[in-house]
Design a protein around this motif. Structure first.
Motif, PDB file in Angstrom:
ATOM      1  N   SER A  81       0.855  -1.183  -0.066  1.00 41.48           N
ATOM      2  CA  SER A  81       0.025  -0.172  -0.087  1.00 41.48           C
ATOM      3  C   SER A  81       0.865   1.275  -0.147  1.00 41.48           C
ATOM      4  O   SER A  81       2.058   1.186   0.441  1.00 41.48           O
ATOM      5  CB  SER A  81      -0.971   0.089   1.167  1.00 41.48           C
ATOM      6  OG  SER A  81      -0.264   0.063   2.384  1.00 41.48           O
ATOM      7  N   VAL A  82       0.246   2.257  -0.805  1.00 40.51           N
ATOM      8  CA  VAL A  82       1.066   3.562  -0.846  1.00 40.51           C
ATOM      9  C   VAL A  82      -0.121   4.594  -0.492  1.00 40.51           C
ATOM     10  O   VAL A  82      -1.002   4.832  -1.246  1.00 40.51           O
ATOM     11  CB  VAL A  82       1.687   3.940  -2.176  1.00 40.51           C
ATOM     12  CG1 VAL A  82       2.376   5.250  -2.282  1.00 40.51           C
ATOM     13  CG2 VAL A  82       2.720   2.587  -2.446  1.00 40.51           C
ATOM     14  N   GLU A  83       0.252   5.534   0.397  1.00 38.86           N
ATOM     15  CA  GLU A  83      -0.656   6.500   0.646  1.00 38.86           C
ATOM     16  C   GLU A  83       0.217   7.869   0.281  1.00 38.86           C
ATOM     17  O   GLU A  83       1.225   8.115   1.040  1.00 38.86           O
ATOM     18  CB  GLU A  83      -0.983   6.695   2.112  1.00 38.86           C
ATOM     19  CG  GLU A  83      -1.927   5.500   2.303  1.00 38.86           C
ATOM     20  CD  GLU A  83      -2.634   5.590   3.882  1.00 38.86           C
ATOM     21  OE1 GLU A  83      -2.939   6.552   4.256  1.00 38.86           O
ATOM     22  OE2 GLU A  83      -2.666   4.611   4.427  1.00 38.86           O
ATOM     23  N   ILE A  84      -0.411   8.741  -0.314  1.00 36.79           N
ATOM     24  CA  ILE A  84       0.449  10.189  -0.564  1.00 36.79           C
ATOM     25  C   ILE A  84      -0.653  11.208  -0.195  1.00 36.79           C
ATOM     26  O   ILE A  84      -1.542  10.991  -0.549  1.00 36.79           O
ATOM     27  CB  ILE A  84       0.684  10.177  -2.118  1.00 36.79           C
ATOM     28  CG1 ILE A  84       1.880   9.036  -2.647  1.00 36.79           C
ATOM     29  CG2 ILE A  84       1.255  11.634  -2.411  1.00 36.79           C
ATOM     30  CD1 ILE A  84       2.052   9.043  -4.017  1.00 36.79           C
ATOM     31  N   PHE A  85      -0.026  12.331   0.435  1.00 40.52           N
ATOM     32  CA  PHE A  85      -0.967  13.381   0.921  1.00 40.52           C
ATOM     33  C   PHE A  85      -0.158  14.568   1.263  1.00 40.52           C
ATOM     34  O   PHE A  85       1.111  14.505   1.467  1.00 40.52           O
ATOM     35  CB  PHE A  85      -1.889  12.772   2.326  1.00 40.52           C
ATOM     36  CG  PHE A  85      -1.023  12.293   3.250  1.00 40.52           C
ATOM     37  CD1 PHE A  85      -0.228  12.951   4.289  1.00 40.52           C
ATOM     38  CD2 PHE A  85      -0.468  10.731   3.366  1.00 40.52           C
ATOM     39  CE1 PHE A  85       0.315  12.639   5.279  1.00 40.52           C
ATOM     40  CE2 PHE A  85       0.214  10.251   4.237  1.00 40.52           C
ATOM     41  CZ  PHE A  85       0.815  11.324   5.324  1.00 40.52           C
ATOM     42  N   GLU A  86      -0.802  15.638   0.962  1.00 41.38           N
ATOM     43  CA  GLU A  86      -0.395  16.920   1.388  1.00 41.38           C
ATOM     44  C   GLU A  86      -0.134  16.956   3.116  1.00 41.38           C
ATOM     45  O   GLU A  86      -1.054  16.648   3.654  1.00 41.38           O
ATOM     46  CB  GLU A  86      -1.326  17.977   1.138  1.00 41.38           C
ATOM     47  CG  GLU A  86      -0.561  19.435   1.375  1.00 41.38           C
ATOM     48  CD  GLU A  86      -1.449  20.702   0.978  1.00 41.38           C
ATOM     49  OE1 GLU A  86      -1.146  21.849   1.341  1.00 41.38           O
ATOM     50  OE2 GLU A  86      -2.390  20.293   0.053  1.00 41.38           O
ATOM     51  N   TRP A  87       1.108  17.450   3.569  1.00 42.46           N
ATOM     52  CA  TRP A  87       1.171  17.482   4.904  1.00 42.46           C
ATOM     53  C   TRP A  87       1.258  19.029   5.340  1.00 42.46           C
ATOM     54  O   TRP A  87       2.023  19.796   4.499  1.00 42.46           O
ATOM     55  CB  TRP A  87       2.256  16.781   5.255  1.00 42.46           C
ATOM     56  CG  TRP A  87       2.538  16.697   6.870  1.00 42.46           C
ATOM     57  CD1 TRP A  87       1.635  16.525   7.845  1.00 42.46           C
ATOM     58  CD2 TRP A  87       3.677  16.681   7.333  1.00 42.46           C
ATOM     59  NE1 TRP A  87       1.963  16.492   8.814  1.00 42.46           N
ATOM     60  CE2 TRP A  87       3.596  16.479   8.771  1.00 42.46           C
ATOM     61  CE3 TRP A  87       5.169  16.789   7.015  1.00 42.46           C
ATOM     62  CZ2 TRP A  87       4.764  16.674   9.765  1.00 42.46           C
ATOM     63  CZ3 TRP A  87       6.113  16.673   7.945  1.00 42.46           C
ATOM     64  CH2 TRP A  87       6.008  16.789   9.256  1.00 42.46           C
TER      65      TRP A  87
END
Length: 102
Positions: A81-87
């Motif tokens: 699994s890969v999660e990409i998000f603005e932080w």
């Protein structure tokens, strides 16, 4: 913008991960994207997948998504699994260094 990628390795792909490790590192080191921090977690519990975190500064989320899609670990399915998000960090010494350009 600061973005983060949180990935969990597929425990069944350990051999593939080992085979692609140097190519994965070259991808991270050879990018025009400004990677602030990157690395794996401590070794996982028996039978579990290792985790990895990349924190980067980019113009757009799409720019980072394209970079991530080109990662050998992503392309080969090493990550389950890969999660990409603005932080949006709000506190801390590293944030202060980013703000003053250090």
């Amino acid at each position: 913008m600061i973005v983060a990628r949180y990935a969990i390795s597929d425990p069944g792909k350990r051999a593939e991960r080992a085979r692609l490790l140097e190519e994965h590192k070259a991808h991270l080191q050879g990018t025009a994207i400004r990677i602030l921090l990157s690395g794996p977690s401590a070794p996982p519990a028996a039978g579990g997948g290792s985790t990895a975190l990349v924190i980067a500064e980019v113009e757009t989320l799409a720019e980072f998504e394209a970079f991530s899609a080109g990662d050998p670990f992503v392309r080969s399915g090493v990550y389950a699994s890969v999660e990409i998000f603005e932080w949006r960090p709000t506190l801390g010494l590293l944030l202060e260094r980013l703000s003053d350009g250090s």
